[in-house]
Design a protein around this motif. Structure first.
Motif, PDB file in Angstrom:
ATOM      1  N   LYS A 114      -6.115  -0.079   6.317  1.00 52.89           N
ATOM      2  CA  LYS A 114      -5.841  -1.388   5.718  1.00 52.89           C
ATOM      3  C   LYS A 114      -7.101  -2.255   5.708  1.00 52.89           C
ATOM      4  CE  LYS A 114      -2.210  -3.582   7.180  1.00 52.89           C
ATOM      5  NZ  LYS A 114      -1.181  -4.092   8.123  1.00 52.89           N
ATOM      6  N   LEU A 154       0.845  -1.189   0.000  1.00 53.42           N
ATOM      7  CA  LEU A 154       0.000   0.000   0.000  1.00 53.42           C
ATOM      8  C   LEU A 154       0.884   1.244   0.000  1.00 53.42           C
ATOM      9  CD1 LEU A 154      -2.730   1.469   0.306  1.00 53.42           C
ATOM     10  CD2 LEU A 154      -2.520   1.123   2.791  1.00 53.42           C
ATOM     11  N   TRP A 175       2.915  -1.334   4.053  1.00 49.88           N
ATOM     12  CA  TRP A 175       2.490   0.004   3.656  1.00 49.88           C
ATOM     13  C   TRP A 175       3.667   0.971   3.668  1.00 49.88           C
ATOM     14  CZ3 TRP A 175       3.484   3.660   7.371  1.00 49.88           C
ATOM     15  CH2 TRP A 175       3.619   3.203   8.680  1.00 49.88           C
ATOM     16  N   ILE A 194      -3.623  -6.251   2.602  1.00 45.74           N
ATOM     17  CA  ILE A 194      -2.464  -5.359   2.555  1.00 45.74           C
ATOM     18  C   ILE A 194      -1.354  -5.992   3.385  1.00 45.74           C
ATOM     19  CG2 ILE A 194      -1.569  -3.067   3.075  1.00 45.74           C
ATOM     20  CD1 ILE A 194      -3.690  -3.135   0.849  1.00 45.74           C
ATOM     21  N   GLU A 199      -4.057   0.913  10.506  1.00 45.83           N
ATOM     22  CA  GLU A 199      -4.696  -0.405  10.538  1.00 45.83           C
ATOM     23  C   GLU A 199      -6.146  -0.317  10.079  1.00 45.83           C
ATOM     24  OE1 GLU A 199      -3.303  -3.331  10.928  1.00 45.83           O
ATOM     25  OE2 GLU A 199      -1.373  -2.300  11.084  1.00 45.83           O
TER      26      GLU A 199
END
Length: 288
Positions: A77, A14, A91, A88, A74
């Motif tokens: 995600k 991500l 990131w 994911i 979080e």
């Protein structure tokens, strides 16, 4: 509908761009999932519009680009898993000055512009002004110019979709600029020198292995897709109670679109000259 399980050999990264010059707390106006399929040797890049709304879709606070600022990484995600069906794995978060620093460290980025540019941009956080002047065709941008290029949307009929496609162009260009064996070997020290430019949960020691994986995948096996309201019945424009322009999604349609595009990205087909290629995208007006 529960997301379908994904094979372990697929790595989903991500990439987030926050709308701040120096801070990492802000709206994530760039939301991009880079999915690497090690089995087929292909890359699937998916961008989502910042105006996509969730829940009641009643104003700015319901936009997907507000999730990180209000609830954290979080939560974002999990939201993206819910919207796209993609898990994911890792990131990366970068702000305007971080993008500038990374691109300048790499010596600039080469992009193809579908029109001439003469636009001004303001960093609201610092009151800095940027003027972007480009010719139609190929241009090599420094970090500040690349930030402005990736923010432009007001003079395009495609609006935010045009901006998304330009952001994907910059990412493509950075891949080409950064993937050399010498640079990959020195990547940990380079990233350490840029530690204030970005945040990530990806292990820095594993960056050379990731770089070698990306180096082995040719440009013609990279697919760029954007979830948008043009040409597909994926979402509709609405106005929130506070006047915000919002995109109300059809989540089933978006998940189907993502899965179909993901599958297609791993299959070779013939281009206009009859040569096998994996490239499929819906940003064709913005890529050469």
């Amino acid at each position: 509908m529960a997301p379908a399980p994904e094979p372990a050999e697929r790595l989903n990264l991500l990439v987030l761009g926050v709308d701040q010059a120096e801070s990492f707390v802000g709206n994530t106006d760039v939301i991009m999932i880079v999915s690497i399929d090690q089995a087929s040797g292909t890359i699937f890049v998916l961008s989502l519009p910042r105006d996509l709304c969730l829940g009641a879709c009643d104003g700015h606070a319901s936009r997907i680009n507000e999730v990180y600022k209000r609830q954290g990484i979080e939560a974002l995600k999990q939201t993206l898993r819910y919207v796209t069906g993609l898990r994911i794995d890792h990131w990366m978060l970068v702000n305007f000055h971080g993008v500038e620093a990374i691109i300048n460290q790499l010596g600039g980025v080469r992009v193809w512009s579908n029109r001439e540019f003469d636009e001004r941009f303001i960093y609201l956080e610092t009151d800095e002004e940027i003027r972007l002047i480009l010719d139609e065709g190929w241009n090599t941008l420094n970090g500040r110019e690349a930030v402005a290029y990736g923010r432009s949307r007001k003079y395009d009929s495609g609006g935010d979709f045009a901006r998304i496609c330009r952001q994907q162009q910059v990412v493509r260009g950075l891949r080409e600029q950064s993937l050399s064996p010498a640079l990959i070997v020195n990547a940990p020290s380079l990233l350490a020198s840029l530690s204030g430019a970005f945040k990530t949960d990806f292990p820095i020691a594993s960056v050379p292995a990731l770089g070698n994986l990306l180096l082995a995948i040719p440009q013609e096996r990279i697919n760029s897709w954007a979830v948008h309201a043009r040409g597909q019945e994926l979402m509709v424009w609405e106005q929130g109670l506070d006047g915000a322009n919002l995109l109300r999604p059809d989540l089933h349609a978006i998940r189907d679109f993502v899965q179909d595009s993901l599958i297609e990205s791993t299959r070779a087909h013939l281009d206009d000259q009859g040569n096998p290629t994996f490239v499929r995208d819906n940003c064709e007006d913005y890529f050469p």
